[in-house]
Design a protein around this motif. Sequence first.
Motif, mmCIF file in Angstrom:
data_model
loop_
_atom_site.group_PDB
_atom_site.id
_atom_site.type_symbol
_atom_site.label_atom_id
_atom_site.label_comp_id
_atom_site.label_asym_id
_atom_site.label_seq_id
_atom_site.Cartn_x
_atom_site.Cartn_y
_atom_site.Cartn_z
ATOM 1 N N LEU A 139 0.824 -1.212 0.000
ATOM 2 C CA LEU A 139 0.000 0.000 0.000
ATOM 3 C C LEU A 139 0.856 1.258 0.000
ATOM 4 O O LEU A 139 0.555 2.222 0.673
ATOM 5 N N GLY A 140 1.946 1.224 -0.749
ATOM 6 C CA GLY A 140 2.790 2.394 -0.884
ATOM 7 C C GLY A 140 4.138 2.279 -0.202
ATOM 8 O O GLY A 140 4.974 3.177 -0.337
ATOM 9 N N GLU A 141 4.363 1.200 0.529
ATOM 10 C CA GLU A 141 5.667 1.024 1.154
ATOM 11 C C GLU A 141 6.723 0.957 0.047
ATOM 12 O O GLU A 141 6.583 0.219 -0.912
ATOM 13 N N ASN A 142 7.767 1.752 0.199
ATOM 14 C CA ASN A 142 8.837 1.822 -0.810
ATOM 15 C C ASN A 142 8.295 2.110 -2.207
ATOM 16 O O ASN A 142 8.804 1.611 -3.210
ATOM 17 N N ASN A 143 7.187 2.859 -2.263
ATOM 18 C CA ASN A 143 6.554 3.287 -3.517
ATOM 19 C C ASN A 143 6.017 2.108 -4.354
ATOM 20 O O ASN A 143 5.966 2.178 -5.574
ATOM 21 N N ILE A 144 5.620 1.023 -3.686
ATOM 22 C CA ILE A 144 5.024 -0.136 -4.362
ATOM 23 C C ILE A 144 3.537 -0.173 -4.011
ATOM 24 O O ILE A 144 3.163 -0.140 -2.846
ATOM 25 N N TYR A 145 2.680 -0.208 -5.042
ATOM 26 C CA TYR A 145 1.228 -0.205 -4.865
ATOM 27 C C TYR A 145 0.598 -1.372 -5.619
ATOM 28 O O TYR A 145 0.007 -1.181 -6.672
ATOM 29 N N LEU A 146 0.756 -2.583 -5.149
ATOM 30 C CA LEU A 146 0.142 -3.715 -5.833
ATOM 31 C C LEU A 146 0.327 -4.977 -5.015
ATOM 32 O O LEU A 146 0.899 -4.961 -3.946
ATOM 33 N N HIS A 147 -0.149 -6.086 -5.562
ATOM 34 C CA HIS A 147 0.147 -7.391 -4.993
ATOM 35 C C HIS A 147 0.469 -8.346 -6.138
ATOM 36 O O HIS A 147 0.179 -8.076 -7.290
ATOM 37 N N GLY A 148 1.086 -9.441 -5.807
ATOM 38 C CA GLY A 148 1.352 -10.446 -6.818
ATOM 39 C C GLY A 148 2.687 -10.322 -7.515
ATOM 40 O O GLY A 148 2.855 -10.840 -8.607
ATOM 41 N N MET A 149 3.660 -9.653 -6.897
ATOM 42 C CA MET A 149 4.999 -9.619 -7.489
ATOM 43 C C MET A 149 5.591 -11.022 -7.422
ATOM 44 O O MET A 149 5.193 -11.832 -6.584
ATOM 45 N N PRO A 150 6.556 -11.346 -8.275
ATOM 46 C CA PRO A 150 7.222 -12.651 -8.159
ATOM 47 C C PRO A 150 7.764 -12.846 -6.740
ATOM 48 O O PRO A 150 8.327 -11.915 -6.153
#
Length: 88
Positions: free
Chosen positions: A10-21
């Motif tokens: 939810l925005g931690e380290n500018n990442i907004y998603l789920h399902g990364m490898p």
Amino acid sequence: VYISDHGESLGENNIYLHGMPYAIAPDAQKQVPVIIWSPTSNNIDKSSLISTIDQPVSHDFITPTLLNFFGITTDEVAAAPTFFKSTH
């Protein structure tokens, strides 16, 4: 028993998603909460529940835990890990 099906960034380290490898996914996507609520007269062996607090657990624990809690025995889950043991 509540357990999320996946984590979410939810925005931690500018990442907004789920399902990364999995190899590069942040912990927020790989580690999800488990909440177990039950009345005090529930036949849950509290020491077995407490012993899992800091241990890694899996969604695979849900079915054997619920079958054990309701006193249902099957060969398929007899030795499977659970969130807690029942005292009945």
